[in-house]
Design a protein around this motif. Sequence first.
Motif, PDB file in Angstrom:
ATOM      1  N   ARG A  68       0.751  -1.301  -0.159  1.00  0.00           N
ATOM      2  CA  ARG A  68       0.079   0.117  -0.064  1.00  0.00           C
ATOM      3  C   ARG A  68       0.862   1.274   0.057  1.00  0.00           C
ATOM      4  O   ARG A  68       0.586   2.091  -0.730  1.00  0.00           O
ATOM      5  N   THR A  69       1.890   1.421   0.901  1.00  0.00           N
ATOM      6  CA  THR A  69       2.802   2.295   0.921  1.00  0.00           C
ATOM      7  C   THR A  69       3.475   2.714  -0.458  1.00  0.00           C
ATOM      8  O   THR A  69       3.667   3.866  -0.977  1.00  0.00           O
ATOM      9  N   ARG A  70       4.213   1.491  -0.945  1.00  0.00           N
ATOM     10  CA  ARG A  70       4.731   1.890  -2.279  1.00  0.00           C
ATOM     11  C   ARG A  70       3.586   2.212  -3.394  1.00  0.00           C
ATOM     12  O   ARG A  70       3.933   3.180  -4.373  1.00  0.00           O
ATOM     13  N   ALA A  71       2.489   1.623  -3.538  1.00  0.00           N
ATOM     14  CA  ALA A  71       1.648   2.308  -4.592  1.00  0.00           C
ATOM     15  C   ALA A  71       1.106   3.741  -4.131  1.00  0.00           C
ATOM     16  O   ALA A  71       1.155   4.048  -5.378  1.00  0.00           O
ATOM     17  N   LEU A  72       0.998   4.026  -3.024  1.00  0.00           N
ATOM     18  CA  LEU A  72       0.572   5.498  -2.719  1.00  0.00           C
ATOM     19  C   LEU A  72       1.699   6.020  -2.963  1.00  0.00           C
ATOM     20  O   LEU A  72       1.501   7.572  -3.408  1.00  0.00           O
ATOM     21  N   GLU A  73       2.916   5.929  -3.107  1.00  0.00           N
ATOM     22  CA  GLU A  73       4.084   6.608  -3.514  1.00  0.00           C
ATOM     23  C   GLU A  73       4.090   6.959  -4.909  1.00  0.00           C
ATOM     24  O   GLU A  73       4.346   8.020  -5.525  1.00  0.00           O
ATOM     25  N   LEU A  74       3.934   5.544  -5.671  1.00  0.00           N
ATOM     26  CA  LEU A  74       3.761   5.786  -7.195  1.00  0.00           C
ATOM     27  C   LEU A  74       2.737   6.901  -7.479  1.00  0.00           C
ATOM     28  O   LEU A  74       2.997   7.587  -8.500  1.00  0.00           O
ATOM     29  N   ILE A  75       1.402   6.786  -6.855  1.00  0.00           N
ATOM     30  CA  ILE A  75       0.422   7.600  -7.323  1.00  0.00           C
ATOM     31  C   ILE A  75       0.887   9.074  -6.810  1.00  0.00           C
ATOM     32  O   ILE A  75       0.545  10.161  -7.776  1.00  0.00           O
ATOM     33  N   ALA A  76       1.565   9.443  -6.040  1.00  0.00           N
ATOM     34  CA  ALA A  76       1.947  10.606  -5.450  1.00  0.00           C
ATOM     35  C   ALA A  76       2.942  11.274  -6.401  1.00  0.00           C
ATOM     36  O   ALA A  76       2.961  12.402  -6.544  1.00  0.00           O
ATOM     37  N   ASP A  77       3.552  10.380  -7.133  1.00  0.00           N
ATOM     38  CA  ASP A  77       4.710  10.770  -7.908  1.00  0.00           C
ATOM     39  C   ASP A  77       4.246  10.890  -9.204  1.00  0.00           C
ATOM     40  O   ASP A  77       5.011  10.968 -10.236  1.00  0.00           O
ATOM     41  N   GLY A  78       2.723  10.836  -9.606  1.00  0.00           N
ATOM     42  CA  GLY A  78       2.355  11.155 -10.871  1.00  0.00           C
ATOM     43  C   GLY A  78       2.164   9.984 -11.840  1.00  0.00           C
ATOM     44  O   GLY A  78       1.670   9.996 -12.747  1.00  0.00           O
ATOM     45  N   HIS A  79       1.651   8.779 -11.000  1.00  0.00           N
ATOM     46  CA  HIS A  79       1.386   7.553 -11.749  1.00  0.00           C
ATOM     47  C   HIS A  79       0.256   6.929 -11.041  1.00  0.00           C
ATOM     48  O   HIS A  79       0.279   5.932 -10.673  1.00  0.00           O
ATOM     49  N   ALA A 100      -5.745  -4.352   1.100  1.00  0.00           N
ATOM     50  CA  ALA A 100      -4.549  -3.305   0.407  1.00  0.00           C
ATOM     51  C   ALA A 100      -5.024  -3.040  -1.048  1.00  0.00           C
ATOM     52  O   ALA A 100      -4.932  -1.815  -1.317  1.00  0.00           O
ATOM     53  N   LEU A 101      -5.336  -4.062  -1.876  1.00  0.00           N
ATOM     54  CA  LEU A 101      -5.594  -3.727  -3.157  1.00  0.00           C
ATOM     55  C   LEU A 101      -6.992  -2.738  -3.299  1.00  0.00           C
ATOM     56  O   LEU A 101      -6.926  -1.750  -3.992  1.00  0.00           O
ATOM     57  N   ILE A 102      -8.034  -3.157  -2.218  1.00  0.00           N
ATOM     58  CA  ILE A 102      -9.149  -1.922  -2.272  1.00  0.00           C
ATOM     59  C   ILE A 102      -8.956  -0.949  -1.832  1.00  0.00           C
ATOM     60  O   ILE A 102      -9.191   0.187  -2.551  1.00  0.00           O
ATOM     61  N   GLY A 103      -7.759  -0.526  -1.051  1.00  0.00           N
ATOM     62  CA  GLY A 103      -7.406   0.600  -0.543  1.00  0.00           C
ATOM     63  C   GLY A 103      -6.883   1.429  -1.822  1.00  0.00           C
ATOM     64  O   GLY A 103      -6.834   2.521  -1.988  1.00  0.00           O
ATOM     65  N   ILE A 104      -5.804   0.680  -2.336  1.00  0.00           N
ATOM     66  CA  ILE A 104      -5.055   1.131  -3.528  1.00  0.00           C
ATOM     67  C   ILE A 104      -6.121   1.655  -4.623  1.00  0.00           C
ATOM     68  O   ILE A 104      -5.839   2.883  -5.167  1.00  0.00           O
ATOM     69  N   TRP A 105      -7.007   0.795  -4.937  1.00  0.00           N
ATOM     70  CA  TRP A 105      -7.890   1.342  -5.753  1.00  0.00           C
ATOM     71  C   TRP A 105      -8.411   2.464  -5.459  1.00  0.00           C
ATOM     72  O   TRP A 105      -8.727   3.328  -6.334  1.00  0.00           O
ATOM     73  N   ARG A 106      -9.181   2.464  -4.440  1.00  0.00           N
ATOM     74  CA  ARG A 106      -9.780   3.717  -3.828  1.00  0.00           C
ATOM     75  C   ARG A 106      -8.842   5.129  -4.031  1.00  0.00           C
ATOM     76  O   ARG A 106      -9.251   6.012  -4.641  1.00  0.00           O
ATOM     77  N   CYS A 107      -7.744   4.991  -3.738  1.00  0.00           N
ATOM     78  CA  CYS A 107      -6.752   6.004  -3.789  1.00  0.00           C
ATOM     79  C   CYS A 107      -6.482   6.509  -5.217  1.00  0.00           C
ATOM     80  O   CYS A 107      -6.393   7.521  -5.584  1.00  0.00           O
ATOM     81  N   ALA A 108      -6.167   5.496  -6.085  1.00  0.00           N
ATOM     82  CA  ALA A 108      -5.855   5.478  -7.330  1.00  0.00           C
ATOM     83  C   ALA A 108      -7.013   6.278  -8.156  1.00  0.00           C
ATOM     84  O   ALA A 108      -6.984   7.415  -8.766  1.00  0.00           O
ATOM     85  N   LYS A 109      -8.233   5.891  -7.500  1.00  0.00           N
ATOM     86  CA  LYS A 109      -9.645   6.406  -8.298  1.00  0.00           C
ATOM     87  C   LYS A 109      -9.935   7.827  -7.724  1.00  0.00           C
ATOM     88  O   LYS A 109     -10.118   8.783  -8.696  1.00  0.00           O
ATOM     89  N   ASP A 110      -9.473   8.248  -6.347  1.00  0.00           N
ATOM     90  CA  ASP A 110      -9.375   9.637  -5.912  1.00  0.00           C
ATOM     91  C   ASP A 110      -8.546  10.270  -6.695  1.00  0.00           C
ATOM     92  O   ASP A 110      -8.591  11.761  -6.747  1.00  0.00           O
ATOM     93  N   ALA A 111      -7.466  10.023  -7.289  1.00  0.00           N
ATOM     94  CA  ALA A 111      -6.522  10.473  -7.994  1.00  0.00           C
ATOM     95  C   ALA A 111      -6.692  10.546  -9.486  1.00  0.00           C
ATOM     96  O   ALA A 111      -5.818  10.962 -10.373  1.00  0.00           O
ATOM     97  N   ASP A 112      -7.705  10.311 -10.017  1.00  0.00           N
ATOM     98  CA  ASP A 112      -8.201  10.201 -11.165  1.00  0.00           C
ATOM     99  C   ASP A 112      -7.556   9.059 -12.125  1.00  0.00           C
ATOM    100  O   ASP A 112      -7.067   9.248 -13.045  1.00  0.00           O
ATOM    101  N   GLY A 113      -7.270   8.111 -11.368  1.00  0.00           N
ATOM    102  CA  GLY A 113      -6.461   6.914 -11.812  1.00  0.00           C
ATOM    103  C   GLY A 113      -7.292   5.660 -11.991  1.00  0.00           C
ATOM    104  O   GLY A 113      -8.320   5.636 -11.684  1.00  0.00           O
ATOM    105  N   SER A 114      -6.374   4.652 -11.831  1.00  0.00           N
ATOM    106  CA  SER A 114      -6.981   3.152 -11.926  1.00  0.00           C
ATOM    107  C   SER A 114      -6.006   2.095 -11.401  1.00  0.00           C
ATOM    108  O   SER A 114      -5.006   2.279 -11.119  1.00  0.00           O
ATOM    109  N   LEU A 115      -6.847   1.113 -11.167  1.00  0.00           N
ATOM    110  CA  LEU A 115      -5.968   0.061 -10.569  1.00  0.00           C
ATOM    111  C   LEU A 115      -6.551  -1.294 -11.618  1.00  0.00           C
ATOM    112  O   LEU A 115      -7.583  -1.475 -11.633  1.00  0.00           O
ATOM    113  N   THR A 116      -5.498  -1.787 -12.034  1.00  0.00           N
ATOM    114  CA  THR A 116      -5.647  -2.930 -12.981  1.00  0.00           C
ATOM    115  C   THR A 116      -5.060  -4.269 -12.331  1.00  0.00           C
ATOM    116  O   THR A 116      -3.768  -3.743 -12.004  1.00  0.00           O
ATOM    117  N   LEU A 117      -5.635  -5.321 -12.315  1.00  0.00           N
ATOM    118  CA  LEU A 117      -4.843  -6.381 -11.933  1.00  0.00           C
ATOM    119  C   LEU A 117      -4.373  -7.262 -12.857  1.00  0.00           C
ATOM    120  O   LEU A 117      -4.960  -7.449 -13.916  1.00  0.00           O
TER     121      LEU A 117
END
Length: 122
Positions: free
Chosen positions: A34-45, A65-82
């Motif tokens: 979760r921490t690493r994924a949120l870092e990537l989102i914050a870094d513009g990915h 963790a996947l659900i939390g990452i999906w929500r954070c990505a969505k909040d950043a106008d992004g997506s999570l694909t498995l």
Amino acid sequence: MTDAFHIDVPHTDGTLAVIALSGEFDIATAPAVRTRALELIADGHPDLVADLAGVTFCDSSGLGALIGIWRCAKDADGSLTLAAIPDRLNRLLSVTGMDSFLSVHPSADAALAAHPDHRTTA
């Protein structure tokens, strides 16, 4: 004995990033993912592909963790694909209904190719 857990980021390109996991994705390792994924989102990915080909076990903490990452990505106008999800995790996604929210592809390359912002340069 648990499998050694690793988090790699083999691809970043524009808004896209691949986060590749290997080993047991559980209560001990989910916070680091979760921490690493949120870092990537914050870094513009904000468009993440979680490559799960190397995951040998995933419990409810990994799913959380996947659900939390999906929500954070969505909040950043992004997506999570498995990508390349193990059968057991596929069943867990189906039982919980998360398979209706998360896009799934057979490989990270297929997930990248399917993304509308994918560029051919890596």
